[in-house]
Design a protein around this motif. Structure first.
Motif, PDB file in Angstrom:
ATOM      1  N   ALA A  78     -11.074   8.460  11.011  1.00 50.49           N
ATOM      2  CA  ALA A  78     -10.161   9.440  10.414  1.00 50.49           C
ATOM      3  C   ALA A  78     -10.837  10.800  10.274  1.00 50.49           C
ATOM      4  CB  ALA A  78      -9.664   8.941   9.059  1.00 50.49           C
ATOM      5  N   VAL A  79     -12.105  10.814   9.888  1.00 49.29           N
ATOM      6  CA  VAL A  79     -12.840  12.074   9.784  1.00 49.29           C
ATOM      7  C   VAL A  79     -12.961  12.712  11.164  1.00 49.29           C
ATOM      8  CG1 VAL A  79     -15.130  13.071   9.321  1.00 49.29           C
ATOM      9  CG2 VAL A  79     -14.090  11.511   7.656  1.00 49.29           C
ATOM     10  N   GLU A  80     -13.374  11.926  12.154  1.00 56.19           N
ATOM     11  CA  GLU A  80     -13.546  12.453  13.515  1.00 56.19           C
ATOM     12  C   GLU A  80     -12.246  13.012  14.084  1.00 56.19           C
ATOM     13  OE1 GLU A  80     -15.133   9.080  15.586  1.00 56.19           O
ATOM     14  OE2 GLU A  80     -17.177   9.431  14.849  1.00 56.19           O
ATOM     15  N   MET A  81     -11.144  12.336  13.823  1.00 57.26           N
ATOM     16  CA  MET A  81      -9.846  12.735  14.384  1.00 57.26           C
ATOM     17  C   MET A  81      -9.099  13.717  13.475  1.00 57.26           C
ATOM     18  SD  MET A  81      -9.939  10.980  17.147  1.00 57.26           S
ATOM     19  CE  MET A  81      -8.292  11.139  17.777  1.00 57.26           C
ATOM     20  N   GLN A  82      -9.683  14.010  12.324  1.00 58.00           N
ATOM     21  CA  GLN A  82      -9.023  14.818  11.291  1.00 58.00           C
ATOM     22  C   GLN A  82      -7.638  14.259  10.983  1.00 58.00           C
ATOM     23  OE1 GLN A  82      -9.341  19.061  11.826  1.00 58.00           O
ATOM     24  NE2 GLN A  82     -11.566  18.953  11.897  1.00 58.00           N
ATOM     25  N   ASP A  83      -7.611  12.949  10.853  1.00 60.83           N
ATOM     26  CA  ASP A  83      -6.396  12.213  10.468  1.00 60.83           C
ATOM     27  C   ASP A  83      -6.411  12.103   8.943  1.00 60.83           C
ATOM     28  OD1 ASP A  83      -4.407  10.392   9.869  1.00 60.83           O
ATOM     29  OD2 ASP A  83      -5.298   8.743  11.024  1.00 60.83           O
ATOM     30  N   PHE A  84      -5.833  13.096   8.294  1.00 59.44           N
ATOM     31  CA  PHE A  84      -5.926  13.182   6.839  1.00 59.44           C
ATOM     32  C   PHE A  84      -5.201  12.057   6.121  1.00 59.44           C
ATOM     33  CE2 PHE A  84      -6.675  17.580   8.274  1.00 59.44           C
ATOM     34  CZ  PHE A  84      -7.966  17.714   7.784  1.00 59.44           C
ATOM     35  N   ASN A  85      -4.076  11.626   6.658  1.00 54.58           N
ATOM     36  CA  ASN A  85      -3.360  10.502   6.060  1.00 54.58           C
ATOM     37  C   ASN A  85      -4.198   9.225   6.171  1.00 54.58           C
ATOM     38  OD1 ASN A  85      -1.022   9.343   4.770  1.00 54.58           O
ATOM     39  ND2 ASN A  85      -0.566   8.370   6.747  1.00 54.58           N
ATOM     40  N   ARG A 113     -22.809  11.014   2.754  1.00 53.07           N
ATOM     41  CA  ARG A 113     -23.137  10.651   1.362  1.00 53.07           C
ATOM     42  C   ARG A 113     -22.537   9.295   1.007  1.00 53.07           C
ATOM     43  NH1 ARG A 113     -20.600  11.905  -3.735  1.00 53.07           N
ATOM     44  NH2 ARG A 113     -22.136  11.705  -5.389  1.00 53.07           N
ATOM     45  N   LEU A 114     -21.287   9.080   1.400  1.00 55.76           N
ATOM     46  CA  LEU A 114     -20.634   7.801   1.121  1.00 55.76           C
ATOM     47  C   LEU A 114     -21.386   6.649   1.783  1.00 55.76           C
ATOM     48  CD1 LEU A 114     -18.283   6.163  -0.078  1.00 55.76           C
ATOM     49  CD2 LEU A 114     -17.011   6.653   2.019  1.00 55.76           C
ATOM     50  N   LYS A 115     -21.799   6.837   3.018  1.00 53.88           N
ATOM     51  CA  LYS A 115     -22.538   5.784   3.727  1.00 53.88           C
ATOM     52  C   LYS A 115     -23.837   5.444   3.004  1.00 53.88           C
ATOM     53  CE  LYS A 115     -20.924   6.600   8.452  1.00 53.88           C
ATOM     54  NZ  LYS A 115     -21.333   7.052   9.793  1.00 53.88           N
ATOM     55  N   ILE A 116     -24.547   6.459   2.564  1.00 58.84           N
ATOM     56  CA  ILE A 116     -25.803   6.230   1.845  1.00 58.84           C
ATOM     57  C   ILE A 116     -25.548   5.464   0.552  1.00 58.84           C
ATOM     58  CG2 ILE A 116     -27.651   7.375   0.538  1.00 58.84           C
ATOM     59  CD1 ILE A 116     -27.515   9.584   2.767  1.00 58.84           C
ATOM     60  N   LEU A 117     -24.570   5.911  -0.213  1.00 60.51           N
ATOM     61  CA  LEU A 117     -24.287   5.267  -1.502  1.00 60.51           C
ATOM     62  C   LEU A 117     -23.769   3.847  -1.321  1.00 60.51           C
ATOM     63  CD1 LEU A 117     -22.785   8.341  -3.368  1.00 60.51           C
ATOM     64  CD2 LEU A 117     -25.023   7.262  -3.763  1.00 60.51           C
ATOM     65  N   GLU A 150     -13.894  11.536  -3.369  1.00 61.26           N
ATOM     66  CA  GLU A 150     -13.955  12.872  -2.775  1.00 61.26           C
ATOM     67  C   GLU A 150     -13.306  12.883  -1.392  1.00 61.26           C
ATOM     68  OE1 GLU A 150     -17.884  14.534  -2.645  1.00 61.26           O
ATOM     69  OE2 GLU A 150     -18.211  14.196  -4.782  1.00 61.26           O
ATOM     70  N   LEU A 151     -13.577  11.862  -0.604  1.00 60.17           N
ATOM     71  CA  LEU A 151     -12.963  11.776   0.725  1.00 60.17           C
ATOM     72  C   LEU A 151     -11.464  11.521   0.625  1.00 60.17           C
ATOM     73  CD1 LEU A 151     -15.710   9.926   2.733  1.00 60.17           C
ATOM     74  CD2 LEU A 151     -14.719  12.139   3.301  1.00 60.17           C
ATOM     75  N   GLU A 152     -11.068  10.696  -0.323  1.00 54.79           N
ATOM     76  CA  GLU A 152      -9.645  10.445  -0.527  1.00 54.79           C
ATOM     77  C   GLU A 152      -8.919  11.751  -0.855  1.00 54.79           C
ATOM     78  OE1 GLU A 152      -6.748   7.662  -3.307  1.00 54.79           O
ATOM     79  OE2 GLU A 152      -8.669   8.327  -4.109  1.00 54.79           O
ATOM     80  N   LEU A 153      -9.497  12.523  -1.760  1.00 52.40           N
ATOM     81  CA  LEU A 153      -8.883  13.798  -2.139  1.00 52.40           C
ATOM     82  C   LEU A 153      -8.844  14.766  -0.962  1.00 52.40           C
ATOM     83  CD1 LEU A 153      -7.667  15.659  -4.277  1.00 52.40           C
ATOM     84  CD2 LEU A 153     -10.008  16.312  -4.908  1.00 52.40           C
ATOM     85  N   ALA A 154      -9.918  14.800  -0.185  1.00 52.99           N
ATOM     86  CA  ALA A 154      -9.939  15.672   0.993  1.00 52.99           C
ATOM     87  C   ALA A 154      -8.809  15.292   1.950  1.00 52.99           C
ATOM     88  CB  ALA A 154     -11.298  15.579   1.698  1.00 52.99           C
ATOM     89  N   GLY A 155      -8.567  14.008   2.113  1.00 51.17           N
ATOM     90  CA  GLY A 155      -7.462  13.558   2.944  1.00 51.17           C
ATOM     91  C   GLY A 155      -6.120  13.945   2.359  1.00 51.17           C
ATOM     92  N   LYS A 156      -6.008  13.793   1.059  1.00 46.46           N
ATOM     93  CA  LYS A 156      -4.740  14.088   0.385  1.00 46.46           C
ATOM     94  C   LYS A 156      -4.366  15.564   0.498  1.00 46.46           C
ATOM     95  CE  LYS A 156      -3.877  11.681  -3.162  1.00 46.46           C
ATOM     96  NZ  LYS A 156      -3.898  11.006  -4.462  1.00 46.46           N
ATOM     97  N   ILE A 157      -5.356  16.443   0.334  1.00 41.07           N
ATOM     98  CA  ILE A 157      -5.060  17.881   0.373  1.00 41.07           C
ATOM     99  C   ILE A 157      -5.370  18.497   1.739  1.00 41.07           C
ATOM    100  CG2 ILE A 157      -5.366  18.144  -2.115  1.00 41.07           C
ATOM    101  CD1 ILE A 157      -8.092  19.492  -1.508  1.00 41.07           C
ATOM    102  N   GLN A 158      -5.732  17.646   2.692  1.00 36.61           N
ATOM    103  CA  GLN A 158      -6.023  18.060   4.069  1.00 36.61           C
ATOM    104  C   GLN A 158      -7.102  19.140   4.125  1.00 36.61           C
ATOM    105  OE1 GLN A 158      -2.456  18.778   6.317  1.00 36.61           O
ATOM    106  NE2 GLN A 158      -1.580  16.818   5.734  1.00 36.61           N
ATOM    107  N   HIS A 159      -8.186  18.855   3.429  1.00 38.60           N
ATOM    108  CA  HIS A 159      -9.333  19.776   3.371  1.00 38.60           C
ATOM    109  C   HIS A 159     -10.405  19.266   4.309  1.00 38.60           C
ATOM    110  CE1 HIS A 159     -11.830  22.842   1.496  1.00 38.60           C
ATOM    111  NE2 HIS A 159     -12.816  21.960   1.505  1.00 38.60           N
ATOM    112  N   LYS A 160     -10.606  19.975   5.425  1.00 38.21           N
ATOM    113  CA  LYS A 160     -11.500  19.473   6.463  1.00 38.21           C
ATOM    114  C   LYS A 160     -12.958  19.901   6.312  1.00 38.21           C
ATOM    115  CE  LYS A 160     -10.252  23.087   9.764  1.00 38.21           C
ATOM    116  NZ  LYS A 160      -9.698  23.353  11.074  1.00 38.21           N
ATOM    117  N   GLU A 161     -13.228  20.894   5.518  1.00 35.89           N
ATOM    118  CA  GLU A 161     -14.600  21.383   5.374  1.00 35.89           C
ATOM    119  C   GLU A 161     -15.467  20.385   4.612  1.00 35.89           C
ATOM    120  OE1 GLU A 161     -14.750  25.428   3.967  1.00 35.89           O
ATOM    121  OE2 GLU A 161     -12.943  25.889   5.111  1.00 35.89           O
ATOM    122  N   GLY A 162     -16.647  20.130   5.164  1.00 35.94           N
ATOM    123  CA  GLY A 162     -17.611  19.261   4.493  1.00 35.94           C
ATOM    124  C   GLY A 162     -17.361  17.780   4.654  1.00 35.94           C
ATOM    125  N   LEU A 163     -16.429  17.397   5.505  1.00 38.14           N
ATOM    126  CA  LEU A 163     -16.113  15.975   5.655  1.00 38.14           C
ATOM    127  C   LEU A 163     -17.302  15.171   6.175  1.00 38.14           C
ATOM    128  CD1 LEU A 163     -12.460  15.913   7.065  1.00 38.14           C
ATOM    129  CD2 LEU A 163     -13.238  15.398   4.741  1.00 38.14           C
TER     130      LEU A 163
END
Length: 122
Positions: free
Chosen positions: A43-50, A96-100, A77-90
């Protein structure tokens, strides 16, 4: 205070003090995590926000149930980025998510049911 990817006290409040259900939840997470993380990555790679919103929400729910607050917040944070379609910093958020989540899985693999945490439940 030492960093722990999972809050053991909260974990016992949510799941209970018996080791078997905890280990079953850990196994379920470890089994399903790669697929959900792949959904998030795609989803990040394809910018598939939904798709990002949905997959991150799914992972966030599992992390909440496992009392894994730092990883939960990263998924949120990623969920919110998807919800508001914010592509910066994905990419950084995904890294960060992978590490945690890796920290959470390491916690699960090394999990011991410490007697000191069991005392309030005995």
């Amino acid at each position: 205070m030492l960093y722990s990817p999972v809050n053991p006290e909260r974990l016992y409040e949510i799941i209970g003090p018996d080791e078997e259900p905890i280990l079953e939840c850990f196994e379920d997470f470890i089994t399903h995590y790669p697929g959900v993380m792949e959904e998030i990555k795609t989803a990040v790679e394809m910018q598939d926000f939904n798709g990002l919103n949905n997959a991150a929400h799914k992972l966030k729910g599992a992390l909440s149930y496992l009392a894994a607050r730092p990883a939960f917040q990263a998924a949120e944070e990623l969920e919110l980025a998807g919800k508001i379609q914010h592509k910066e910093g994905l990419d950084q958020k995904l890294a960060r998510l992978k590490i945690l989540c890796g920290d959470v899985i390491e916690f699960m693999v090394n999990f011991k049911n410490p007697p000191s945490l069991m005392e309030p439940y005995e």
